[in-house]
Design a protein around this motif. Structure first.
Motif, PDB file in Angstrom:
ATOM      1  N   GLY A 190       0.810  -1.210   0.000  1.00  0.00           N
ATOM      2  CA  GLY A 190       0.000   0.000   0.000  1.00  0.00           C
ATOM      3  C   GLY A 190       0.846   1.262   0.000  1.00  0.00           C
ATOM      4  O   GLY A 190       0.526   2.244  -0.686  1.00  0.00           O
ATOM      5  N   THR A 191       1.955   1.236   0.739  1.00  0.00           N
ATOM      6  CA  THR A 191       2.845   2.403   0.786  1.00  0.00           C
ATOM      7  C   THR A 191       3.458   2.680  -0.581  1.00  0.00           C
ATOM      8  O   THR A 191       3.460   3.815  -1.064  1.00  0.00           O
ATOM      9  N   VAL A 192       3.979   1.627  -1.205  1.00  0.00           N
ATOM     10  CA  VAL A 192       4.584   1.796  -2.534  1.00  0.00           C
ATOM     11  C   VAL A 192       3.548   2.275  -3.541  1.00  0.00           C
ATOM     12  O   VAL A 192       3.795   3.189  -4.342  1.00  0.00           O
ATOM     13  N   GLY A 193       2.366   1.678  -3.517  1.00  0.00           N
ATOM     14  CA  GLY A 193       1.312   2.078  -4.448  1.00  0.00           C
ATOM     15  C   GLY A 193       0.881   3.518  -4.258  1.00  0.00           C
ATOM     16  O   GLY A 193       0.660   4.247  -5.233  1.00  0.00           O
ATOM     17  N   PHE A 194       0.786   3.965  -3.005  1.00  0.00           N
ATOM     18  CA  PHE A 194       0.372   5.333  -2.729  1.00  0.00           C
ATOM     19  C   PHE A 194       1.397   6.339  -3.251  1.00  0.00           C
ATOM     20  O   PHE A 194       1.046   7.339  -3.889  1.00  0.00           O
ATOM     21  N   VAL A 195       2.673   6.057  -2.989  1.00  0.00           N
ATOM     22  CA  VAL A 195       3.719   6.980  -3.456  1.00  0.00           C
ATOM     23  C   VAL A 195       3.776   7.010  -4.978  1.00  0.00           C
ATOM     24  O   VAL A 195       3.942   8.071  -5.595  1.00  0.00           O
ATOM     25  N   LEU A 196       3.630   5.851  -5.617  1.00  0.00           N
ATOM     26  CA  LEU A 196       3.607   5.816  -7.080  1.00  0.00           C
ATOM     27  C   LEU A 196       2.412   6.600  -7.631  1.00  0.00           C
ATOM     28  O   LEU A 196       2.533   7.306  -8.638  1.00  0.00           O
ATOM     29  N   TYR A 197       1.269   6.482  -6.988  1.00  0.00           N
ATOM     30  CA  TYR A 197       0.085   7.231  -7.420  1.00  0.00           C
ATOM     31  C   TYR A 197       0.340   8.732  -7.338  1.00  0.00           C
ATOM     32  O   TYR A 197       0.021   9.482  -8.268  1.00  0.00           O
ATOM     33  N   LEU A 198       0.916   9.186  -6.213  1.00  0.00           N
ATOM     34  CA  LEU A 198       1.229  10.612  -6.080  1.00  0.00           C
ATOM     35  C   LEU A 198       2.204  11.069  -7.160  1.00  0.00           C
ATOM     36  O   LEU A 198       2.055  12.158  -7.732  1.00  0.00           O
ATOM     37  N   ALA A 199       3.222  10.243  -7.423  1.00  0.00           N
ATOM     38  CA  ALA A 199       4.222  10.614  -8.430  1.00  0.00           C
ATOM     39  C   ALA A 199       3.598  10.718  -9.816  1.00  0.00           C
ATOM     40  O   ALA A 199       3.914  11.626 -10.591  1.00  0.00           O
ATOM     41  N   LEU A 200       2.675   9.792 -10.148  1.00  0.00           N
ATOM     42  CA  LEU A 200       2.073   9.783 -11.473  1.00  0.00           C
ATOM     43  C   LEU A 200       1.030  10.882 -11.644  1.00  0.00           C
ATOM     44  O   LEU A 200       1.013  11.588 -12.648  1.00  0.00           O
ATOM     45  N   ARG A 201       0.144  11.023 -10.676  1.00  0.00           N
ATOM     46  CA  ARG A 201      -0.997  11.918 -10.815  1.00  0.00           C
ATOM     47  C   ARG A 201      -0.704  13.350 -10.384  1.00  0.00           C
ATOM     48  O   ARG A 201      -1.300  14.286 -10.916  1.00  0.00           O
ATOM     49  N   HIS A 202       0.168  13.508  -9.420  1.00  0.00           N
ATOM     50  CA  HIS A 202       0.366  14.837  -8.843  1.00  0.00           C
ATOM     51  C   HIS A 202       1.838  15.253  -8.818  1.00  0.00           C
ATOM     52  O   HIS A 202       2.235  16.077  -8.006  1.00  0.00           O
ATOM     53  N   GLY A 203       2.632  14.645  -9.708  1.00  0.00           N
ATOM     54  CA  GLY A 203       4.055  14.980  -9.744  1.00  0.00           C
ATOM     55  C   GLY A 203       4.307  16.456 -10.027  1.00  0.00           C
ATOM     56  O   GLY A 203       5.192  17.073  -9.423  1.00  0.00           O
ATOM     57  N   ARG A 204       3.506  17.039 -10.931  1.00  0.00           N
ATOM     58  CA  ARG A 204       3.703  18.464 -11.262  1.00  0.00           C
ATOM     59  C   ARG A 204       3.375  19.356 -10.072  1.00  0.00           C
ATOM     60  O   ARG A 204       4.077  20.348  -9.816  1.00  0.00           O
ATOM     61  N   LEU A 205       2.330  18.997  -9.334  1.00  0.00           N
ATOM     62  CA  LEU A 205       1.983  19.789  -8.154  1.00  0.00           C
ATOM     63  C   LEU A 205       3.071  19.693  -7.089  1.00  0.00           C
ATOM     64  O   LEU A 205       3.413  20.693  -6.445  1.00  0.00           O
ATOM     65  N   ILE A 206       3.626  18.504  -6.916  1.00  0.00           N
ATOM     66  CA  ILE A 206       4.715  18.333  -5.943  1.00  0.00           C
ATOM     67  C   ILE A 206       5.927  19.155  -6.366  1.00  0.00           C
ATOM     68  O   ILE A 206       6.550  19.839  -5.546  1.00  0.00           O
ATOM     69  N   SER A 207       6.270  19.088  -7.654  1.00  0.00           N
ATOM     70  CA  SER A 207       7.409  19.865  -8.151  1.00  0.00           C
ATOM     71  C   SER A 207       7.187  21.357  -7.955  1.00  0.00           C
ATOM     72  O   SER A 207       8.103  22.095  -7.578  1.00  0.00           O
ATOM     73  N   ARG A 208       5.941  21.808  -8.211  1.00  0.00           N
ATOM     74  CA  ARG A 208       5.626  23.222  -8.052  1.00  0.00           C
ATOM     75  C   ARG A 208       5.727  23.649  -6.581  1.00  0.00           C
ATOM     76  O   ARG A 208       6.213  24.734  -6.268  1.00  0.00           O
ATOM     77  N   ALA A 209       5.290  22.779  -5.678  1.00  0.00           N
ATOM     78  CA  ALA A 209       5.354  23.105  -4.251  1.00  0.00           C
ATOM     79  C   ALA A 209       6.782  23.139  -3.746  1.00  0.00           C
ATOM     80  O   ALA A 209       7.136  23.945  -2.877  1.00  0.00           O
ATOM     81  N   VAL A 210       7.625  22.289  -4.287  1.00  0.00           N
ATOM     82  CA  VAL A 210       9.028  22.217  -3.849  1.00  0.00           C
ATOM     83  C   VAL A 210       9.863  23.313  -4.491  1.00  0.00           C
ATOM     84  O   VAL A 210      10.865  23.761  -3.920  1.00  0.00           O
ATOM     85  N   SER A 211       9.475  23.769  -5.676  1.00  0.00           N
ATOM     86  CA  SER A 211      10.282  24.708  -6.461  1.00  0.00           C
ATOM     87  C   SER A 211      10.602  25.992  -5.692  1.00  0.00           C
ATOM     88  O   SER A 211       9.783  26.506  -4.922  1.00  0.00           O
TER      89      SER A 211
END
Length: 415
Positions: A190-211
Motif C-alpha cells: 500500500g505504501t509503494v502504491g500510494f507513493v507511485l500514485y502521487l508521483a504519477l498523478r500529482h508529480g507536477r503539483l509536488i514539483s511546483r510546491a518544492v520549487s
C-alpha cells in the motif's frame, strides 16, 4: 582526547583519505569503490587501526549516502518512464529472480541451513546493489546510454520486490503466522502504491510546491522531503532506498535539474562514506574461513547476473555491446544483501560471515565487470569470428587434378 576532538580528527582524516584514494583511482582509470571498501577493512573491526570515535557518525552518513544515491537516480527519470519500464521489464525481473535467487537457495540447503536460511541466502544472491551500480554508472558516464533504462528497470523491480520479500522473510524469521505476515505485506504494498500514485498523478503539483529560486531553500526542502519519506518508508517495512527513489521520480522539470546540481556533491561525499562504512563494519578475521564457498557462489552469480542483463537488453532491442555492458553493471551486490543477512543472523548465525564475504567479493568485482565485460566479450567474439572466416593455409588446400581444371586454368597452368 576529548570526544568531539577525536571525532573531528578521525572524520577529517577519513574524508582526506577518501579524496586521495579517489584521485588515485581516477588516474589509473578505476572506480574508487573497491579502494573505499579496502580502506574501510583496514580501519574497521580487527583492522590495522580501528576508528571508534567516528563510528556512529559514519553509520548515519552511510544511510544518507544510499538515500542520496537513489534520489539522484530517480531524478533522471519521470514517473511515466518508470511505469513504462516496469510494464516492459517484468519478464526480465522474473528471469532475474530465477537465475540469481536459485543459487543462493541451493547453497543454503546444501549447507544444512534449512528453509529459512535458504530463503535468506536466496535474497542475498538475488538483489543487486542499487547504490553501488548508481555510483558506477555515474563515474563511468553511462547515464545516457541506451542500456541504462534497462538496468534501472531491473533494479527498480528488485527494489520494489523487496517490499514483498522483506516482510515475508521477517515473518518467517519470527515464526509469525499467516495473518501477521499478510498484514505487513499489505502495508508495504500500500505504501509503494500510494507513493507511485502521487508521483504519477500529482508529480507536477509536488514539483511546483518544492520549487524555489533560492538554491538554499530548494536544497533544504528536497533533502528534508527525501529523508522524511525514506524514514517513513523504512518504518512501514519498505526500503528507505525505494522511498528516496520514488521522491526523485515525483520531481521533474527545472526542480529536478536544480536539485541534481545542488545534491550531486553531497551524494558523492556520503556515497563514499557508505562504502567505507561497509568495510568498517566487517571483521577481516571472519572472511578467510568462508572465503571458498563465498567465492564459488560469487563466481556462479556473476555469470547469472550477466545473463540477466543480456536477456533484459536483448528484449529491449539493444545491440550486443550494450547487452554485455548491462550484464556487467548488474553484478555488484551491496546494501540489501547486508540488510537481509543482518535480519537472518539471529536465526542462522552462519549466514553472517558468508554473506559478508560474498558481498565484499562482488562489491569489489562489480565495478570491474561493469568496465571490462563488454571489451573482453567483444574481443572474444571478434577472435572467434576471425577464426571462422580465416582461409585455410595454401599448403593445406587440395591441389586441383588435371580433370578439374577449366580451359582457363589449364592455360594458366601451362604458362
Amino acid at each position: 582526547m576529548h570526544d568531539t576532538t577525536a571525532l573531528l580528527v578521525e572524520l577529517g582524516a577519513v574524508i582526506l583519505g577518501l579524496g586521495i584514494i579517489g584521485r588515485f583511482a581516477g588516474r589509473i582509470g578505476l572506480s574508487p569503490i573497491p579502494l573505499y571498501l579496502l580502506a574501510g577493512l583496514a580501519f574497521g573491526e580487527g583492522g590495522l587501526l580501528p576508528l571508534g570515535a567516528s563510528e556512529e557518525f559514519t553509520a548515519i552518513g552511510a544511510e544518507i549516502g544510499v538515500i542520496l544515491l537513489l534520489l539522484l537516480l530517480g531524478l533522471e527519470y519521470s514517473a511515466s518512464e518508470l511505469v513504462t519500464s516496469l510494464k516492459t521489464q517484468y519478464p526480465s525481473g522474473a528471469v532475474d529472480f530465477v537465475l540469481n535467487a536459485t543459487p543462493g537457495a541451493a547453497a543454503g540447503l546444501m549447507l544444512g541451513w534449512g528453509p529459512v536460511g535458504a530463503v535468506a541466502l536466496a535474497g542475498v544472491t538475488w538483489i543487486s546493489s542499487s547504490g553501488v551500480i548508481a555510483k558506477v554508472m555515474t563515474d563511468m558516464g553511462r547515464l545516457g546510454n541506451r542500456e541504462t533504462p534497462v538496468i534501472l528497470g531491473v533494479l527498480v523491480i528488485e527494489d520494489l520486490a523487496m517490499a514483498i520479500y522483506l516482510p515475508l522473510l521477517t515473518a518467517m524469521l519470527a515464526g509469525v503466522g499467516l495473518a501477521g505476515g499478510s498484514m505487513a505485506l499489505l502495508i508495504a504494498l500500500g505504501t509503494v502504491g500510494f507513493v507511485l500514485y502521487l508521483a504519477l498523478r500529482h508529480g507536477r503539483l509536488i514539483s511546483r510546491a518544492v520549487s524555489s529560486d533560492n538554491p538554499e531553500m530548494l536544497l533544504l526542502v528536497v533533502l528534508g522531503l527525501t529523508v522524511l519519506v525514506a524514514g517513513v518508508a523504512q518504518q512501514l517495512q519498505v526500503s528507505a532506498a525505494v522511498g528516496a527513489f520514488l521522491v526523485g521520480i515525483a520531481l521533474s522539470g527545472e526542480v529536478a535539474e536544480g536539485a541534481r546540481k545542488l545534491l550531486t556533491p553531497l551524494r558523492d561525499l556520503f556515497a563514499a562514506v557508505f562504502f567505507v562504512f561497509f568495510g568498517l563494519s566487517t571483521d577481516p578475521a571472519e572472511i578467510p574461513p568462508v572465503l571458498l564457498p563465498a567465492a564459488l557462489l560469487a563466481i556462479v552469480t556473476v555469470f547469472t547476473k550477466i545473463g540477466t542483463g543480456w536477456y533484459a537488453s536483448r528484449r529491449a532491442g539493444i545491440g550486443p555491446r550494450g547487452r554485455w555492458r548491462a550484464g556487467g553493471t548488474l553484478v555488484a551486490r551491496g546494501e540489501f544483501s547486508i540488510v537481509i543477512a543482518g535480519l537472518a543472523v539471529a536465526t542462522e548465525p552462519r549466514i553472517g560471515p558468508i554473506a559478508t564475504a560474498y558481498v565484499l567479493i562482488l562489491v569489489i568485482v562489480g565495478p570491474l565487470t561493469a568496465r571490462w565485460t563488454e571489451p573482453v566479450a567483444s574481443k572474444l567474439q571478434a577472435a572467434l569470428a576471425g577464426r571462422r572466416k580465416k582461409p585455410a593455409p595454401v599448403a593445406d588446400r587440395p591441389m586441383p587434378s588435371h580433370d578439374d581444371l577449366t580451359p582457363e586454368h589449364a592455360g594458366r597452368d601451362s604458362d
